[in-house]
Design an enzyme around this catalytic site. Structure first.
Site, PDB file in Angstrom:
ATOM      1  N   GLU A  18       0.809  -1.224   0.000  1.00 41.97           N
ATOM      2  CA  GLU A  18       0.000   0.000   0.000  1.00 41.97           C
ATOM      3  C   GLU A  18       0.840   1.270   0.000  1.00 41.97           C
ATOM      4  OE1 GLU A  18      -0.907  -2.590   1.940  1.00 41.97           O
ATOM      5  OE2 GLU A  18      -2.959  -3.059   1.346  1.00 41.97           O
ATOM      6  N   HIS A  21     -11.098  -4.592   9.503  1.00 42.72           N
ATOM      7  CA  HIS A  21     -11.698  -4.498   8.171  1.00 42.72           C
ATOM      8  C   HIS A  21     -13.106  -3.913   8.220  1.00 42.72           C
ATOM      9  CE1 HIS A  21      -8.470  -7.415   7.568  1.00 42.72           C
ATOM     10  NE2 HIS A  21      -8.543  -7.183   6.293  1.00 42.72           N
TER      11      HIS A  21
END
Lengths: 328, 383
Positions: A60, A129
């Site tokens: 990322e 998440h």
């Protein structure tokens, strides 16, 4: 009017803007061949090829930083974060770099870049998440924050966001992905301006200011409040968090005299805290009862359905809070 | 465990069998991922420590460095001296309290910037770390405006908002120095990506230090750049100290340049104090990049003669080490080269005088530059 899912609306917006401007490209994990974990970027690789839809390794920091580099010279990257929770993995690139780049360079560079992805709870993905990150983004000047709740708004706002010359976080919600709603015909110049809230339900007793999936919960709550208690809530969908359209909210509060801010991220330092503070700073004379906020309980998000529903600030909590406020 | 820096062993010594964990580049097997060019590079690379060993000024490690025209060397000398004098002026100004915050000078690093800048073309991109003044000047920034930026004045390139750590000048290809160690590497990869997506032949180069090599984002970027064959040059200015700590105290590997080969990337270790060597290395890397052959990793061995930052107490290295390194610092090397070419002392002295004079003017310009209008603080958050 044609109806589409939220996912389809986003997919259409991406496709149309990629056709319109060859500087627009997608970059992220599984966005190409797989079509995105939630199939949001489905079939885009087929039309635009591997140079416009880039599958990255699970890195990322690097691919968010690369998007910034490409944006410095006028490319318009759209970064998909598979879960917006991964904002924290790429935090240096997002908050130290992207948000500050135009400013640190004295305006010599501008960064037309979109970070998009889904956030929020409700699907039992657990603590890493399911988070909502809008207040994190909104805290840092230099990144606009958009969080649409309907397919219609999602398409129109995403198109505007892609055309904007600033970095924008475009926050989708996993509970909204398969919802259906009105959508404009494809290929239309359907643009919804960034920074404009919209009244999604008219009412006279109390203003609920909310956004993203909480809008749907608030609408359901309002229906119950109307049917069972005769309370008529007006619901303002912020749609954009930064810049915040307080004007539309204050117009509503002028009518109702009551303000409840509702969102899924933590109440502590959340958008609700900001809205309530601003209400007392800017329009205290409009408030006939104390302004309130509802947000996530101060715990990490648990997986168990029973526990997750307990901590998410959904319909029941909205109804309970409105009833308390009506008694004040 | 015996560490090389403690033994002060001589460079080029290949006798480091007593130092566990230190590989000998010449003996290293890189089967599988390397092309002939890299294999050749490897074969000709002498083992050289990355600790505090002396670096011989004439060692073009692993590459052939054809002599550059004397005229160009003179220009390089002028450029390197301009950097040196600006850095010295800035240190003096910092001591007088005219500069706030953290300021990192590149005294001793000049050849890395000058050699690379002369090897690349207008239109190429560069990003670098907060030790980036030398890159700014090498890529064409005006010293007066550069100093004004460090001093936070209105005539600075970023109107005083970026300062020493955020040199930027897109018109010269400098897309930003960065205050976060390693953060600028993916930016260069993104610039290289833009060049590739647009079918241009622009190359991006990113400069970083040996300390940055251990940031995770560097390795994420190595992998993507190598996999996508981006037109990118990773240039590690290895000054052997990550801030105040010698690299051997924190590094588990000996020769940094060998590591990127794990990603299938071509790499070389060179004398970063020699402009001709740097020029040759970056030229080769740029040619590879423009030919679509992907990124190259260059480890330029260099030495920081001043502290990590203005005000650094420098308790971590002996003065004798600094004195020793002065024999190999870029300006000394350049002057030796010029003399060897038959350039008269008077010509060198004339350049010295000219640069000195223009630096006085640059400092005066910066000090005369007004403070930015307070309203400037609120501009450029958004476009």
């Amino acid at each position: 009017m044609r109806r589409t899912t939220y996912i389809q609306a986003i997919n259409e917006a991406l496709r149309e803007e990629m056709r319109r401007d060859e500087n627009v490209f997608l970059i992220g994990e599984d966005v190409g061949h797989y079509g995105g974990l939630f199939r949001v970027t489905r079939n885009l690789l087929d039309e635009f090829g591997e140079k416009r839809v880039l599958d990255t390794p699970i890195s990322e920091q690097a691919f968010v930083g690369m998007a910034l580099g490409a944006a410095m010279v006028g490319m318009r990257p759209i970064v998909e974060l598979m879960y917006m929770d991964f904002t924290l993995v790429a935090a240096d690139q997002i908050f130290n770099q992207i948000a500050k780049y135009a400013y640190m360079t004295g305006g010599l560079l501008n960064i037309p870049l979109v970070i998009r992805g889904q956030q929020g709870g409700g699907k039992r993905y657990g603590s890493q998440h399911s988070q909502s990150v809008e207040s994190l983004y909104a805290h840092f000047p230099g990144i606009k924050v958009v969080a649409p709740a309907t397919p219609y708004d999602a398409k129109g706002l995403l198109k505007s966001v892609i055309r904007d010359d600033n970095p924008v976080a475009f926050l989708e919600h996993k509970m909204l992905y398969f919802t259906r709603g009105d959508a404009p015909p494809p290929d239309e110049e359907h643009l919804i301006p960034i920074g404009k809230a919209e009244v999604k339900r008219e009412g006279s007793d109390l203003t609920i200011a909310t956004f993203s999936y909480c809008l749907l919960q608030a609408l359901e709550g309002a229906a119950t409040l109307h049917e069972k208690y005769g309370i008529d809530c007006e619901i303002v969908d912020l749609r954009t968090i930064e810049p915040l359209d307080t004007e539309t909210i204050w117009e509503s509060v002028a009518k109702t005299g009551r303000l409840l801010a509702v969102h899924e991220s933590y109440a502590m330092c959340g958008i609700g805290a900001e809205l309530v503070a601003r209400a007392y700073e800017e329009v205290p004379h409009l408030l006939r009862a104390p302004a309130r906020r509802v947000g996530m309980a101060p715990v990490s998000i648990p997986v168990s359905r029973a526990l997750e529903e307990e901590v998410l600030p959904w319909k029941e909590e909205i109804i309970a809070t409105v009833l308390e406020m009506e008694r004040e | 465990m015996t560490q090389r820096g403690e033994t002060q062993s001589k460079a080029k010594s290949t006798d480091d069998s007593a130092a566990p964990g230190f590989s000998q580049p010449g003996a290293n097997d890189v089967s599988g991922v390397q092309d002939d060019w890299v294999a050749q590079t490897l074969k000709t690379s002498p083992a050289i420590s990355i600790t505090t060993d002396i670096l011989p000024s004439d060692s073009a490690m692993g590459i052939e460095a054809p002599p550059l025209p004397t005229e160009q060397l003179l220009e390089m000398y002028r450029g390197a001296l301009t950097i040196r004098l600006m850095e010295e002026s800035l240190l003096a100004a910092a001591e007088e309290g005219k500069i706030g915050g953290a300021m990192h000078t590149a005294i001793g690093h000049e050849a890395n910037a000058i050699g690379a800048a002369f090897a690349l073309r207008p239109g190429d991109y560069i990003t670098c770390t907060y030790r980036g003044h030398h890159h700014g000047l090498a890529w064409g920034m005006d010293p007066g405006r550069a100093i004004a930026e460090v001093m936070g004045r209105a005539d600075g390139f970023a109107k005083g908002k970026g300062g020493s750590m955020h040199f930027v000048s897109p018109e010269h290809g400098l897309m930003g120095a960065n205050g976060i160690v390693g953060a600028q590497a993916p930016h260069a990869a993104g610039l290289a990506l833009a060049s590739w997506l647009r079918g241009e032949d622009r190359v991006a180069i990113t400069f970083f230090g040996d300390g940055a090599f251990y940031q995770g984002v560097m390795h994420e970027t190595f992998n993507i750049a190598a996999k996508w064959k981006l037109p990118l040059i990773f240039y590690c200015e290895n000054n052997r100290y990550s801030e105040m700590t010698p690299i051997w105290r924190t590094s588990s590997i000996d020769d940094i340049y060998l590591f990127p080969r794990s990603y299938g990337m071509a790499s070389m270790q060179i004398d970063g104090n020699d402009v001709e060597v740097v020029h040759a290395a970056v030229s080769q890397a740029a040619a590879r990049a423009r030919a679509g052959e992907g990124p190259t990793f260059i480890e330029g061995i260099t030495y920081r003669l001043a502290g990590h930052m203005a005000g650094d107490l420098e308790t971590y290295r002996p003065q004798a080490e600094i004195e020793m390194q002065k024999a190999y610092e870029p300006l000394t090397v350049l002057r030796q080269k010029l003399r060897a070419r038959g350039v008269e002392e008077t010509q060198i002295a004339a350049i010295n005088e000219e640069v000195d004079e223009s630096m006085d003017e640059a400092v005066a310009f910066a000090e005369g530059s007004p403070w930015p209008d307070p309203a400037e603080a609120y501009r450029d958050v958004y476009t």
